[in-house]
Structure formats: C-alpha cells, structure tokens
Design a protein around this motif. Structure first.
Motif, PDB file in Angstrom:
ATOM      1  N   PRO A  84      32.522  45.751  35.141  1.00 13.04           N
ATOM      2  CA  PRO A  84      33.474  44.885  35.853  1.00 13.04           C
ATOM      3  C   PRO A  84      33.510  43.486  35.236  1.00 13.04           C
ATOM      4  O   PRO A  84      32.513  42.984  34.730  1.00 13.04           O
ATOM      5  N   TYR A  85      34.688  42.860  35.287  1.00 15.05           N
ATOM      6  CA  TYR A  85      34.872  41.503  34.768  1.00 15.05           C
ATOM      7  C   TYR A  85      34.661  40.530  35.924  1.00 15.05           C
ATOM      8  O   TYR A  85      35.416  40.551  36.901  1.00 15.05           O
ATOM      9  N   LEU A 134      34.674  37.175  38.247  1.00  8.83           N
ATOM     10  CA  LEU A 134      35.540  36.016  38.463  1.00  8.83           C
ATOM     11  C   LEU A 134      34.762  34.979  39.271  1.00  8.83           C
ATOM     12  O   LEU A 134      34.194  35.298  40.317  1.00  8.83           O
ATOM     13  N   ASP A 151      34.543  37.510  42.888  1.00  9.03           N
ATOM     14  CA  ASP A 151      35.198  38.802  42.754  1.00  9.03           C
ATOM     15  C   ASP A 151      34.840  39.407  41.407  1.00  9.03           C
ATOM     16  O   ASP A 151      34.310  38.716  40.529  1.00  9.03           O
ATOM     17  N   ALA A 152      35.137  40.688  41.259  1.00  9.34           N
ATOM     18  CA  ALA A 152      34.926  41.369  39.984  1.00  9.34           C
ATOM     19  C   ALA A 152      36.060  42.359  39.800  1.00  9.34           C
ATOM     20  O   ALA A 152      36.356  43.141  40.709  1.00  9.34           O
ATOM     21  N   ILE A 153      36.700  42.310  38.654  1.00 12.10           N
ATOM     22  CA  ILE A 153      37.809  43.217  38.353  1.00 12.10           C
ATOM     23  C   ILE A 153      37.229  44.487  37.742  1.00 12.10           C
ATOM     24  O   ILE A 153      36.538  44.433  36.722  1.00 12.10           O
ATOM     25  N   GLU A 154      37.505  45.614  38.385  1.00  7.39           N
ATOM     26  CA  GLU A 154      37.030  46.896  37.869  1.00  7.39           C
ATOM     27  C   GLU A 154      37.853  47.290  36.641  1.00  7.39           C
ATOM     28  O   GLU A 154      39.059  47.088  36.598  1.00  7.39           O
ATOM     29  N   ARG A 155      37.149  47.838  35.642  1.00  9.80           N
ATOM     30  CA  ARG A 155      37.810  48.308  34.423  1.00  9.80           C
ATOM     31  C   ARG A 155      37.370  49.747  34.167  1.00  9.80           C
ATOM     32  O   ARG A 155      36.257  50.128  34.514  1.00  9.80           O
ATOM     33  N   ASN A 156      38.229  50.537  33.537  1.00  7.82           N
ATOM     34  CA  ASN A 156      37.941  51.960  33.340  1.00  7.82           C
ATOM     35  C   ASN A 156      36.716  52.230  32.491  1.00  7.82           C
ATOM     36  O   ASN A 156      35.838  52.972  32.889  1.00  7.82           O
ATOM     37  N   ASP A 216      37.540  30.362  37.192  1.00 10.53           N
ATOM     38  CA  ASP A 216      38.691  31.156  36.762  1.00 10.53           C
ATOM     39  C   ASP A 216      39.974  30.764  37.484  1.00 10.53           C
ATOM     40  O   ASP A 216      41.043  31.208  37.103  1.00 10.53           O
ATOM     41  N   TRP A 217      39.877  29.923  38.514  1.00  7.38           N
ATOM     42  CA  TRP A 217      41.082  29.528  39.234  1.00  7.38           C
ATOM     43  C   TRP A 217      41.700  28.262  38.646  1.00  7.38           C
ATOM     44  O   TRP A 217      42.894  28.214  38.414  1.00  7.38           O
TER      45      TRP A 217
END
Length: 66
Positions: free
Chosen positions: A44-45, A47, A35-40, A22-23
């Motif tokens: 999690p997405y 990375l 990493d993981a992007i938290e979503r409501n 992803d970089w």
C-alpha cells in the motif's frame, strides 16, 4: 576503571522528524499517517497529513481509526 555513564537523550536533543504532507504537498513536522492506497502488485502507498490539513479536511490518523 570506572565505566562512563550516559544520560538518555531527551526529545530536545534529537532533530525533528520531517514528513511529507500529501495534502498541501510540502514538508511538515506534524504529519502522520492518515490513509493507505491499496495497489494490486505492490505494498500500500501511505498518505500523510499535517495537523492543519487534518483539521481543515476532517482527516483522522490511521492509528485512531476504528
């Protein structure tokens, strides 16, 4: 009748696993989850980053983080 014996597959017998970095926005055989992007309202997405991107940016694999 004798049963055939099969040797376990070695790492060289399998196709390499290719992940997306992803970089640098490209495929990589060394990419790991960093990493993981938290979503409501969704999971999690994740990375992923390859070895060169982790080294350049000081990223630590999620499995190695405290």
């Amino acid at each position: 009748m004798a049963e055939p014996t099969h040797a376990p597959a070695s790492r060289t017998d399998r196709a390499p696993t290719v992940q997306w970095c992803d970089w640098h926005k490209g495929p990589s055989e060394t990419a790991v989850l960093v990493d993981a992007i938290e979503r409501n309202s969704a999971p999690p997405y994740p990375l992923y980053a390859c070895a060169p991107c982790r080294e350049q940016r000081g990223l630590i694999p999620l499995a190695d983080q405290p």
